[in-house]
Design an enzyme around this catalytic site. Structure first.
Site, PDB file in Angstrom:
ATOM      1  N   GLN A 149      -0.116   9.789   0.865  1.00  0.00           N
ATOM      2  CA  GLN A 149       0.996   9.251   0.081  1.00  0.00           C
ATOM      3  C   GLN A 149       2.323   9.703   0.682  1.00  0.00           C
ATOM      4  OE1 GLN A 149       0.434   7.066  -2.317  1.00  0.00           O
ATOM      5  NE2 GLN A 149       2.609   6.742  -2.743  1.00  0.00           N
ATOM      6  N   ASP A 158      -6.905  -0.641  -6.155  1.00  0.00           N
ATOM      7  CA  ASP A 158      -6.166  -1.891  -5.975  1.00  0.00           C
ATOM      8  C   ASP A 158      -7.220  -2.949  -5.692  1.00  0.00           C
ATOM      9  OD1 ASP A 158      -3.848  -0.520  -6.356  1.00  0.00           O
ATOM     10  OD2 ASP A 158      -3.232  -0.527  -4.252  1.00  0.00           O
ATOM     11  N   GLU A 173       2.181  -4.703 -11.365  1.00  0.00           N
ATOM     12  CA  GLU A 173       1.226  -4.738 -10.252  1.00  0.00           C
ATOM     13  C   GLU A 173      -0.066  -5.335 -10.803  1.00  0.00           C
ATOM     14  OE1 GLU A 173       0.671  -1.069  -8.136  1.00  0.00           O
ATOM     15  OE2 GLU A 173       2.808  -0.856  -7.691  1.00  0.00           O
ATOM     16  N   HIS A 178      -3.374  -3.363  -9.468  1.00  0.00           N
ATOM     17  CA  HIS A 178      -3.627  -1.920  -9.629  1.00  0.00           C
ATOM     18  C   HIS A 178      -4.342  -1.665 -10.967  1.00  0.00           C
ATOM     19  CE1 HIS A 178      -2.471   2.445  -9.006  1.00  0.00           C
ATOM     20  NE2 HIS A 178      -2.698   2.433 -10.326  1.00  0.00           N
TER      21      HIS A 178
HETATM   22 ZN   LIG Z   1      -2.308   0.851  -6.523  1.00  0.00          ZN
END
Ligand SMILES: [Zn+2]
Length: 320
Positions: free
Chosen positions: A205, A240, A287, A290
């Site tokens: 990340q 995701d 999103e 997600h």
């Molecule tokens: Zn994600």
């Protein structure tokens, strides 16, 4: 003799009359005293201010005596009544609700409670809280709660390349099992899910975030990626998800696969973590891809009540 008797009788009557007058006087005195005392009570003052008996009961149930006394000396506080009746009102946050309301006059009680419960009355990354990893698959990570660089789930399993393009991708076992069940059911409905991102380490990340930051600056980086420690992907609880037919962030939302997830994912314990119009509460814009594992019970609650996981966490886990 007769005269004495009469005189005695007369005295008795006088005495009785006097006693009666005294009793009536005491009775009236007590009543007056009680009335004066009652006028000093919060109940009387609140009734005078226009509160109903039910509202007074609500105030007495939710507030301390001192707070009720303060309230009894000001105008009727309609907004406070709305706050107290909100289904997710948390007593400990009362002064924060009031401060936020004063600074944001136009917001409804519902919006004020949601905002404060999710900490979004504070700036992102300013108000730092440690994620309680003991909450297991109900742990929270957002722009306030973060994981430290050493956190790594201890039950990661590899995702078969049947569900993911490429090798070496990992997710927590509880999530994998639920995902495979969900994948099999979707397949029966003619939908083939494909995972596009799963567990990410702190270092991964960091490199994603730093890449954006170095090229375009902090503001842009913050708009597109979570800072290291603040990504839900480090929990190993988020996936995701796309389908084999709809594979981009721009076309997935309108797809039958997305529709299928909206209607069915909760039955397997998954929620769409960042939904439309929830950015103010989650810190992330929508999103569609997600999906976060929270278990069937919580996912079902969120599906039925249409609140964010951040709100659920504040009310049921942190203050439950
Ligand atoms: Zn994600």
């Amino acid at each position: 003799m007769k005269k004495t008797k009469l005189k005695l009788k007369k005295n008795v009557w006088i005495a009785l009359g006097g006693a009666l007058v005294l009793i009536v006087a005491i009775f009236i005195g007590v009543k007056v005293y009680q009335t004066v005392q009652y006028h000093k009570t919060n109940e009387y003052k609140l009734l005078e201010l226009g509160y109903t008996e039910d509202e007074i009961q609500l105030l007495e149930d939710c507030l301390t005596e001192e707070e009720v006394t303060t309230l009894a000396s000001t105008d009727k506080d309609e907004f406070l009544l709305e706050l107290l009746q909100d289904p997710y009102f948390i007593k400990d946050y009362l002064s924060r609700y009031q401060t936020y309301h004063t600074e944001n006059e136009g917001k409804t009680a519902r919006q004020v409670v949601s905002t404060v419960n999710t900490n979004t009355d504070y700036a992102y990354y300013d108000y730092n809280l440690d994620t309680d990893t003991n909450q297991d698959y109900l742990m929270i990570v957002n722009k306030y709660y973060h994981l430290d660089s050493s956190y790594q789930p201890n039950d990661l399993v590899n995702i078969s390349n049947q569900y993911y393009y490429g090798e070496g991708h990992q997710i927590r076992k509880v999530v994998y099992d639920a995902f495979v069940d969900m994948w099999n059911q979707a397949k029966k409905d003619g939908i083939y899910f494909i995972v596009n991102s799963s567990y990410r380490t702190y270092a991964e990340q960091q490199s994603v975030y730093d890449g954006y930051k170095n090229s375009y600056g902090t503001t842009y980086a913050d708009s597109i990626a979570a800072r290291p420690g603040y990504s839900e992907h480090q929990t190993g609880l988020s996936l995701d998800i796309f389908s084999t037919e709809y594979t981009t962030t721009s076309n997935f939302k309108g797809s039958p696969a997305y529709e299928w997830l909206v209607n069915n994912a909760y039955k397997y314990g998954f929620i769409q973590r960042y939904k439309e119009d929830t950015e103010e509460l989650t810190g992330f814009s929508e999103e569609a891809w997600h999906w976060r594992y929270v278990g069937v019970e919580v996912a079902t609650y969120l599906h039925e009540h249409d609140i964010t996981f951040d709100e659920y966490y504040a009310y049921f886990i942190l203050n439950g």
